[in-house]
Design an enzyme around this catalytic site. Sequence first.
Site, mmCIF file in Angstrom:
data_model
loop_
_atom_site.group_PDB
_atom_site.id
_atom_site.type_symbol
_atom_site.label_atom_id
_atom_site.label_comp_id
_atom_site.label_asym_id
_atom_site.label_seq_id
_atom_site.Cartn_x
_atom_site.Cartn_y
_atom_site.Cartn_z
ATOM 1 N N ASP A 253 11.476 90.198 86.145
ATOM 2 C CA ASP A 253 12.840 90.643 86.416
ATOM 3 C C ASP A 253 12.908 91.501 87.686
ATOM 4 O OD1 ASP A 253 15.687 91.206 85.425
ATOM 5 O OD2 ASP A 253 14.870 93.240 85.568
ATOM 6 N N GLU A 288 12.580 86.865 89.840
ATOM 7 C CA GLU A 288 13.964 87.100 90.274
ATOM 8 C C GLU A 288 13.877 88.086 91.429
ATOM 9 O OE1 GLU A 288 18.203 88.977 88.719
ATOM 10 O OE2 GLU A 288 16.290 89.739 87.989
#
Length: 465
Positions: A253, A288
């Site tokens: 993330d 990401e």
Amino acid sequence: MDRKFEWGAEQVAPGRWSFALWSPDAEKVEAEVDGRRVAMPAGPDGWHIGEAEAKAGDTYRLIVDGRAIPDPASRAQAGDVHAASVLVDPSFDFSPWDGRPWEESVIFELHIGLFTPEGTFASAAKRLPDLAALGVTVIEVMPVGQFPGSRGWGYDGVLPWAPHPSYGTPEDFRAFVDAAHQAGISVILDVVYNHFGPDGAWIGQVTPSFFDPEIKTPWGAAIAFDQPAVRRFFIGNALHWLQEYNLDGFRFDAVDQIRDKIEPEFLVELAQAIRGGGFDRPIHLTTEDNRNIIRLHDPDAGLYDGEWNDDYHHCIHVLLTGETYDYYASFGPSPFDDLCLSLECGYVEQGQPRPPQKTGRGERSCDLPWHAFVNFNQNHDQTGNRAKGERLLALADPDAVKVVHALLLLGPFIPLIFMGEESGETAPFQFFADFEGELAEATRKGRYAEFPGVKEFPDPISKDT
């Protein structure tokens, strides 16, 4: 017998466990195992390590300069994030599994707590044959590391080694992964290495050196990735999930918020450690990253397989909804041309001027293979970070949504669909958390402040109420 990982509690011999904590600022550290105190003397480089007779299932706490805390690398909790930690047997009889190549990935993103009415690993496992029949080859599980309360997105976790007990036990999670493999589905886990949540992050209380106050992130002080022990916390965490849960990889993330000051950068060291782990199955690593950089995904580097491609989503979203506020603004003038560029090169923003941005963002990506990009029309962020959590089908013409759904699935990129999208779900998916008191109020106001002037709030409530 040597420890596998540097952090946490591990069984090092039958009936004997080792406890380890990095806390260079602490003067005295002990482990309290079922009421018995065990010394953890200070060793080199700020490590405190001790051993005790114990068995799997026993509870324990760490006593740091007189303060009792759960183990920051707890493998399971006896209750909430402030409760005692639990000694966990890492063994499980997994079925044979050779894995699947990345190039044939069709990813289905799901939240364990919302995927079934029961919201557990066990109930989700029963749905796996349906996903396999649908054509899903990879499940991406939103974060399961323990967070405050009994329900939440998972991105405010504070105990990243411990599956949340609301979903089940470590054994239940292992059984879920094994059931997926028996159905022919790989499992990758979404992990958050860029920050800790605001409640229960005891690591910051007893080990201030874990954070770097000179570097700021949207969530406060940055994690000090220039510290070797900090790097080993997260590298060990990744290897622990792969070795003890038989997972097939990760989605990391918001890696653009992982800041460090040394070489190799943490993200390189992390991937190298995983690639050198000797696994007998393909391990898939995805990121990401808001920077639109290419060095981590260069096939010659052998580091990461895929990058979440927000640019592709933004083209589709603007084209179908006409929304151009906030980060959609630079996609407003020519969304169809942008979509064509994305289909050719993956990224749209490759460093070129893109008004109203003041500086270019990204790097040229046309030389990356198509399977280096994970494309999607929806995901947890792009629905849950909306003020009302609407899905694309609630915002756009249904026939147009069908067209872009076909485009996603038939294109050469790695497709990702968000749970419910496969059946035309229109129920909102909003951000949610189980905070209480002042933290709940601060979170509510903070979330509201993220949507200034958004048309979805025609009669906004007062920020002071």
